[in-house]
Design a protein around this motif. Sequence first.
Motif, short mmCIF file in Angstrom:
data_model
loop_
_atom_site.label_atom_id
_atom_site.label_comp_id
_atom_site.label_asym_id
_atom_site.label_seq_id
_atom_site.Cartn_x
_atom_site.Cartn_y
_atom_site.Cartn_z
N ALA A 72 0.93 -1.23 -0.08
CA ALA A 72 0.14 -0.09 -0.05
C ALA A 72 0.74 1.26 -0.03
N ARG A 73 1.97 1.31 0.93
CA ARG A 73 2.76 2.32 0.91
C ARG A 73 3.65 2.74 -0.43
N ALA A 74 4.02 1.66 -1.12
CA ALA A 74 4.82 1.63 -2.46
C ALA A 74 3.51 2.30 -3.59
N LEU A 75 2.17 1.74 -3.58
CA LEU A 75 1.57 2.27 -4.47
C LEU A 75 1.16 3.63 -4.37
N VAL A 76 0.66 4.10 -2.96
CA VAL A 76 0.11 5.28 -2.79
C VAL A 76 1.56 6.53 -2.84
N GLU A 77 2.64 6.11 -2.41
CA GLU A 77 3.72 6.90 -2.39
C GLU A 77 4.58 6.89 -3.68
N THR A 78 4.00 6.20 -4.77
CA THR A 78 4.74 5.82 -5.87
C THR A 78 6.23 5.54 -5.69
N ARG A 79 6.27 4.46 -4.78
CA ARG A 79 7.89 3.87 -4.54
C ARG A 79 8.20 2.52 -5.34
N GLU A 80 9.33 2.21 -5.48
CA GLU A 80 9.82 0.99 -6.03
C GLU A 80 9.67 -0.15 -5.03
N ILE A 81 9.15 -1.18 -5.53
CA ILE A 81 9.28 -2.55 -4.46
C ILE A 81 10.48 -3.19 -5.01
N ARG A 82 11.24 -3.92 -4.02
CA ARG A 82 12.11 -4.83 -4.25
C ARG A 82 12.13 -5.97 -3.19
N SER A 83 12.23 -7.03 -4.14
CA SER A 83 12.22 -8.53 -3.11
C SER A 83 13.51 -8.65 -2.79
N VAL A 84 13.66 -8.88 -1.12
CA VAL A 84 14.69 -9.05 -0.50
C VAL A 84 14.49 -10.33 0.28
N PHE A 85 15.75 -11.33 0.57
CA PHE A 85 15.42 -12.39 1.01
C PHE A 85 14.82 -12.48 2.54
N GLY A 86 15.35 -11.71 3.44
CA GLY A 86 14.70 -11.63 4.89
C GLY A 86 14.87 -13.07 5.65
N ASN A 87 13.76 -13.45 6.31
CA ASN A 87 13.82 -14.64 7.28
C ASN A 87 13.30 -15.79 6.64
N ALA A 88 13.54 -16.24 5.52
CA ALA A 88 12.88 -17.03 4.76
C ALA A 88 13.92 -18.37 4.75
N ARG A 89 13.07 -19.66 4.56
CA ARG A 89 13.64 -20.72 4.30
C ARG A 89 13.21 -21.54 2.95
N LEU A 90 14.14 -21.56 1.95
CA LEU A 90 13.58 -22.01 0.86
C LEU A 90 13.01 -23.39 0.83
N ASP A 91 12.14 -23.96 0.05
CA ASP A 91 11.65 -25.20 0.14
C ASP A 91 12.57 -26.07 -0.46
N GLN A 92 13.17 -25.60 -1.55
CA GLN A 92 14.24 -26.42 -2.22
C GLN A 92 15.34 -25.41 -2.61
N SER A 93 16.44 -25.97 -3.45
CA SER A 93 17.59 -25.17 -3.63
C SER A 93 16.95 -24.36 -4.83
N TRP A 94 17.35 -23.12 -5.05
CA TRP A 94 16.97 -22.14 -5.94
C TRP A 94 18.27 -21.34 -6.41
N PHE A 95 18.30 -21.14 -7.94
CA PHE A 95 19.31 -20.46 -8.49
C PHE A 95 18.77 -19.02 -9.15
N VAL A 96 19.68 -18.34 -9.39
CA VAL A 96 19.48 -17.12 -10.14
C VAL A 96 20.47 -16.94 -11.40
N CYS A 97 19.91 -16.90 -12.35
CA CYS A 97 21.00 -16.81 -13.76
C CYS A 97 21.48 -15.19 -13.66
N ASN A 98 22.88 -15.18 -14.02
CA ASN A 98 23.56 -13.73 -13.96
C ASN A 98 23.16 -13.23 -15.37
N ALA A 99 22.84 -14.18 -16.48
CA ALA A 99 22.75 -13.63 -17.54
C ALA A 99 21.40 -12.76 -17.87
N CYS A 100 20.31 -13.53 -17.54
CA CYS A 100 18.90 -13.28 -17.78
C CYS A 100 17.92 -12.82 -16.54
#
Length: 130
Positions: A72-100
């Motif tokens: 709500a804050r991001a929408l009302v105040e026209t701010r960018e939303i960024r996803s960050v890791f936080g306090n999570a435990r991933l269900d499986q091993s996940w990867f990110v591609c540096n190219a795409c």
Amino acid sequence: MRKVVAPPGFRGYRPYGNRHGQREHVELLYEEYEAIKLADYDLMNHLEASRLMGVSRATFARVYESARRKIARALVETREIRSVFGNARLDQSWFVCNACHARFNIPDNNIGHYCPLCKSEHINSIHENP
């Protein structure tokens, strides 16, 4: 730690046509994204979603409320939303591609380690403690 089935499929969102200039972004934690996905997209009730994430119903409600307020804050105040890791435990091993920048998991029966979208071998694991 809150269990997250899959990381968000995005690194962030930006408002289009923002006339207010660059403002500080809002950080949406993986577990907050998961709470929004389970409750609002998958239409689970809080008890079902809390069990899936491995937390109490009260903890799920706090995470969900935090996510709603940030969005709500991001929408009302026209701010960018960024996803960050936080306090999570991933269900499986996940990867990110540096190219795409795709996020994916690699099945156990897969021999090669490469991005399924662009076939790049330049991939990094998404760790629980980045």
